[in-house]
Design a protein around this motif. Sequence first.
Motif, mmCIF file in Angstrom:
data_model
loop_
_atom_site.group_PDB
_atom_site.id
_atom_site.type_symbol
_atom_site.label_atom_id
_atom_site.label_comp_id
_atom_site.label_asym_id
_atom_site.label_seq_id
_atom_site.Cartn_x
_atom_site.Cartn_y
_atom_site.Cartn_z
ATOM 1 N N UNK A 1 -30.817 -12.754 -14.421
ATOM 2 C CA UNK A 1 -30.520 -11.515 -13.704
ATOM 3 C C UNK A 1 -29.602 -11.776 -12.520
ATOM 4 N N UNK A 2 -29.724 -12.978 -11.923
ATOM 5 C CA UNK A 2 -28.861 -13.311 -10.795
ATOM 6 C C UNK A 2 -29.638 -13.543 -9.517
ATOM 7 N N UNK A 3 -28.934 -13.660 -8.389
ATOM 8 C CA UNK A 3 -29.599 -13.926 -7.110
ATOM 9 C C UNK A 3 -30.127 -12.661 -6.456
ATOM 10 N N UNK A 4 -31.163 -12.822 -5.667
ATOM 11 C CA UNK A 4 -31.655 -11.766 -4.777
ATOM 12 C C UNK A 4 -32.007 -12.419 -3.444
ATOM 13 N N UNK A 5 -31.012 -12.510 -2.567
ATOM 14 C CA UNK A 5 -31.166 -13.213 -1.295
ATOM 15 C C UNK A 5 -31.588 -14.669 -1.546
ATOM 16 N N UNK A 6 -32.848 -15.035 -1.238
ATOM 17 C CA UNK A 6 -33.307 -16.415 -1.391
ATOM 18 C C UNK A 6 -33.962 -16.663 -2.747
ATOM 19 N N UNK A 7 -33.928 -15.672 -3.640
ATOM 20 C CA UNK A 7 -34.631 -15.764 -4.904
ATOM 21 C C UNK A 7 -33.665 -15.866 -6.076
ATOM 22 N N UNK A 8 -34.077 -16.621 -7.111
ATOM 23 C CA UNK A 8 -33.389 -16.644 -8.396
ATOM 24 C C UNK A 8 -34.208 -15.802 -9.362
ATOM 25 N N UNK A 9 -33.549 -14.846 -10.045
ATOM 26 C CA UNK A 9 -34.287 -13.907 -10.888
ATOM 27 C C UNK A 9 -33.901 -14.079 -12.357
ATOM 28 N N UNK A 10 -34.927 -14.036 -13.225
ATOM 29 C CA UNK A 10 -34.756 -14.234 -14.664
ATOM 30 C C UNK A 10 -35.496 -13.116 -15.396
ATOM 31 N N UNK A 11 -34.885 -12.613 -16.475
ATOM 32 C CA UNK A 11 -35.489 -11.568 -17.299
ATOM 33 C C UNK A 11 -35.993 -12.175 -18.607
ATOM 34 N N UNK A 12 -37.277 -11.964 -18.935
ATOM 35 C CA UNK A 12 -37.845 -12.395 -20.205
ATOM 36 C C UNK A 12 -37.851 -11.230 -21.181
ATOM 37 N N UNK A 13 -37.440 -11.487 -22.409
ATOM 38 C CA UNK A 13 -37.446 -10.467 -23.454
ATOM 39 C C UNK A 13 -38.166 -11.020 -24.677
ATOM 40 N N UNK A 14 -38.155 -10.247 -25.751
ATOM 41 C CA UNK A 14 -38.935 -10.643 -26.914
ATOM 42 C C UNK A 14 -40.386 -10.242 -26.750
ATOM 43 N N UNK A 15 -41.231 -10.623 -27.694
ATOM 44 C CA UNK A 15 -42.651 -10.257 -27.648
ATOM 45 C C UNK A 15 -43.500 -11.515 -27.550
ATOM 46 N N UNK B 1 -39.588 -9.433 -15.705
ATOM 47 C CA UNK B 1 -38.701 -10.181 -14.806
ATOM 48 C C UNK B 1 -39.547 -11.028 -13.857
ATOM 49 N N UNK B 2 -39.119 -12.281 -13.633
ATOM 50 C CA UNK B 2 -39.789 -13.092 -12.623
ATOM 51 C C UNK B 2 -38.753 -13.674 -11.676
ATOM 52 N N UNK B 3 -39.201 -14.061 -10.475
ATOM 53 C CA UNK B 3 -38.297 -14.629 -9.481
ATOM 54 C C UNK B 3 -38.895 -15.924 -8.950
ATOM 55 N N UNK B 4 -37.997 -16.806 -8.507
ATOM 56 C CA UNK B 4 -38.418 -18.058 -7.877
ATOM 57 C C UNK B 4 -37.796 -18.119 -6.494
ATOM 58 N N UNK B 5 -38.642 -18.144 -5.461
ATOM 59 C CA UNK B 5 -38.191 -18.224 -4.071
ATOM 60 C C UNK B 5 -37.773 -19.668 -3.783
ATOM 61 N N UNK B 6 -36.510 -19.869 -3.392
ATOM 62 C CA UNK B 6 -35.968 -21.217 -3.206
ATOM 63 C C UNK B 6 -36.157 -21.747 -1.784
ATOM 64 N N UNK B 7 -36.753 -20.968 -0.884
ATOM 65 C CA UNK B 7 -36.872 -21.412 0.508
ATOM 66 C C UNK B 7 -37.714 -22.673 0.702
ATOM 67 N N UNK B 8 -38.749 -22.930 -0.120
ATOM 68 C CA UNK B 8 -39.464 -24.204 0.068
ATOM 69 C C UNK B 8 -38.566 -25.430 -0.100
ATOM 70 N N UNK B 9 -37.475 -25.293 -0.847
ATOM 71 C CA UNK B 9 -36.556 -26.416 -1.036
ATOM 72 C C UNK B 9 -35.369 -26.367 -0.087
ATOM 73 N N UNK B 10 -34.871 -25.160 0.245
ATOM 74 C CA UNK B 10 -33.599 -25.047 0.953
ATOM 75 C C UNK B 10 -33.671 -24.224 2.238
#
Length: 673
Positions: A627-641, A595-604
Amino acid sequence: MLMLNPLYGELYLKQSTAVTVKLGPFLDDTDGKTPENALTLTQSDFRLSKNGGDMAQKNQSSNATFDEIGVYDVSLNTTDTNTIGRLRIDVLKSGALPVWKEFMVLDGNSYDRQVLGYEYTQDGRRILFVDKTTDGAGDTGTRAAPYDTIASAISGGAKNDVIFIIDGTYDEGSLEPKEGQILIGQSRTSTIISKSLVSSTSYVLKLSTGCQIHNLTVTANSDGWAIYCEDVHNIVLKNLKVNGQVDSLAVTQVIEGRIQNYLIDGCFFDATYDATGLGYIDGLTIRNSTFIARGTYAPTAVPQSIGLNVNLCNGSAENCYFASIIPSGGSNVAAGHKATAARIQGACTFTLKNCRLYAETLNSSHNGFVRALTVGNVLSNGAKVYAENCRYTSQKSGGSSVLSDIVSEGSPAGEAVVIGGYPDTAKVSGTVRIVDADTDETQSKLPAGTIAAIGDQMTLEDEAITSAKIAAGAIVKGSEATGWNDPTTAAINSAIEAGQVGLDAAAAKTAAEALPSAADIWDALTSGISTSGSIGKLIKDNLDAAISSIEVGSTTPRINYPAGPPYRLKASDLKDGTYGSNAPVRLAPGATDVAFSVDMRPLFGNVLVTSVGTPTVSGGSITAAALGPRDHEAMVQLSGTATASESRTVTFTVTMANGDTVTLKVSIIVTAA
C-alpha cells in the motif's frame, strides 16, 4: 533551531540549513576534568560523517568560537547539513580528550512539524494562522503562536503555504501574497480585509502566480483596486465578497504574452465604477457570481460603470448576474456616460450561459447609454460572444438615455450570437444574430462544440426562468426573491442583504467558524463536494488542478487511513541479522482484504518511511501488495482467502527517508476452524 529527541538523545537539524551548534566540553587530556578554554579549532579539525558515510572535514570554513567551560560554537553551512539521516561530528585535538556528537537531519516538512509545531495539509502545504487579537510577540504562524497581521504571515511564509485567517477586520493594504500562497478566511462575512487607499493605482491585494483567495471580504474604501493582478497565471477566487472604488477586481497584462487560467466562483463584486476589469486572459472561467457597478464614481470626463468588463479574454460565464445601475442622485449624467451590465471586446471568443444582464438608470437627468450587453472592438479586432438562455434588461426612469439590450460596435464590429433568451429586438443593434434554439439553424451556424445542451430546457416565460434559476441555486437562494425579474435598485439591495445573491455564505460560515484542527482545515478544503454552500463545494473543484500545476516541494506520500488496531505491528530486530515484527498477523479462516502496518520507529526513531517494496508470500492462498508509506509506518494489503491453520511469511523491503533499506519478514497465522 535545535530540539532534543527524548527517545534517542539526538538533536534535530533541518536539511540544507545553515546552523550553529555547541560542541564540548573539551577537557584536558592529562587530568580529564580541566576545561580547555583556549583551543584554536579550525575547519580541518571538524570531521563529519553524513548518514554513515566516510569522514570528511566540514564545508563551512570558519573557526569555532569559545563559549564557556570548554564548550565551543561550531558553524555548519547548507552543504554540511544537506543529507537526511544521522550527522556525526568528531574532533580530535592535541591536548584535549576526543569530543563527538550526533545529530539527526530531517527534511524541511518533518523538521517544521516535529520541532517548530507547524501543521500541514495532506498535500504537503504548511498551514500558517493569523489572528489579529494576539499581541504579535514571538509570532511563528503556528496555532499556538499565530501571526497578528496578514502581512507578517505573507512575509514569514514560503510559496505554496496556506494562510488561515481568523475572523476579524484587518486594516491592511498593499498585500502581495507569494507564489502559490492560499489565503482562506474563517468566514466570508466576518473575515474582512479593509483598507482606505490613497490613489487610483493602489490596491488591497496584489496576487502572484498560483495564488488562491477563499472565503473573505475584501474592501477598498476609497480610490484603488480591491484585488489586482498583473502578468500572473493559475489564479482562483472563490466565495468572496469584494467591494471597490475604481475596480473591485483588475486583471491585466503588461509584458508580452497572455495570462493563463483564471477562475472566479461563488463571488460577489460591488463597485462604484467598474465591478471588474479583466484583460488578456486565456481560460477565464466565471461561475455562480454577481457583479454590480453602481455608477456613483466619476474618475474620467466621460465616466462609465460596467458590471463585467472583459477585454481580449477567451472564456465563459455561467449562472451569473451582471448589473450596472445609475442611482437617482449623483453627478454621473455626462453625455456619453455608459452604464453597461457586461462589455466584452477585442480579439476573443466568450460564452455566456444562463446569465442575467441588467442595466438601469434611475437618474432622470442621465443622457448617456444604458446597455445590458456590449460586444466591441479593441486593437482593430472585434469579439465574438455566444449567449445562451440569457436574460437582458435595459431601462430608465425618464431622461434621454439610449437603451440597448445588445449592442455590437466598433470597426470591425464585434459579433453576438444569441441562442434563446430575451433580447428586445427593438433594442438590438449592430452585428447580432438571434438564433432559434429549437431549430437546426443553431447547429448549422455555430462552430461544433461551442455550445452544449442547447434547446428548450428553459421555457421563454419570465416566471419559469426565474423558478428554474432558483431551483438550480444559480443566482437566487429561496423562493422569496420576488421582483427579481425586473428589479429596482431597492429590490437588488434587499436581495443582497437577504443573502439571495451568489452562494449561501451562512452555510460556509457555519462550516468554518470554529478554529479547526489541521485535519478539519483539510476536510474543509476537500470534502462536502455535494453539499450546497459547504467549503468543499466552494473550493474543491479547482484546488486539485491548481495544486497539481505547481511545485509544492518535497513531501512524503501518505496512506489516508490507518490499519485496524489488531493489525498495527512494530518493527523488531530478530537478533539474527534479520528484521521482522513484534507479533504475527492473526487471521480467522475465510478472512480476506486485510491491511496491516509495521511501525518502523523502534528501528529508526522518527525517520519517515519513503517506500514499501513489492511483498512476496511463502505459498498458500494469501497474496499481498504494497500500500505504501504512512508517516513512520509501512503498510501492506493482504488479499485472497485465509485457510484454516495455515502459516505463511510475508517478506518485503522498506526504504527510509535517511536512505536505509531493510527487509522485513512478517508471519501470518490463520486460526483453526
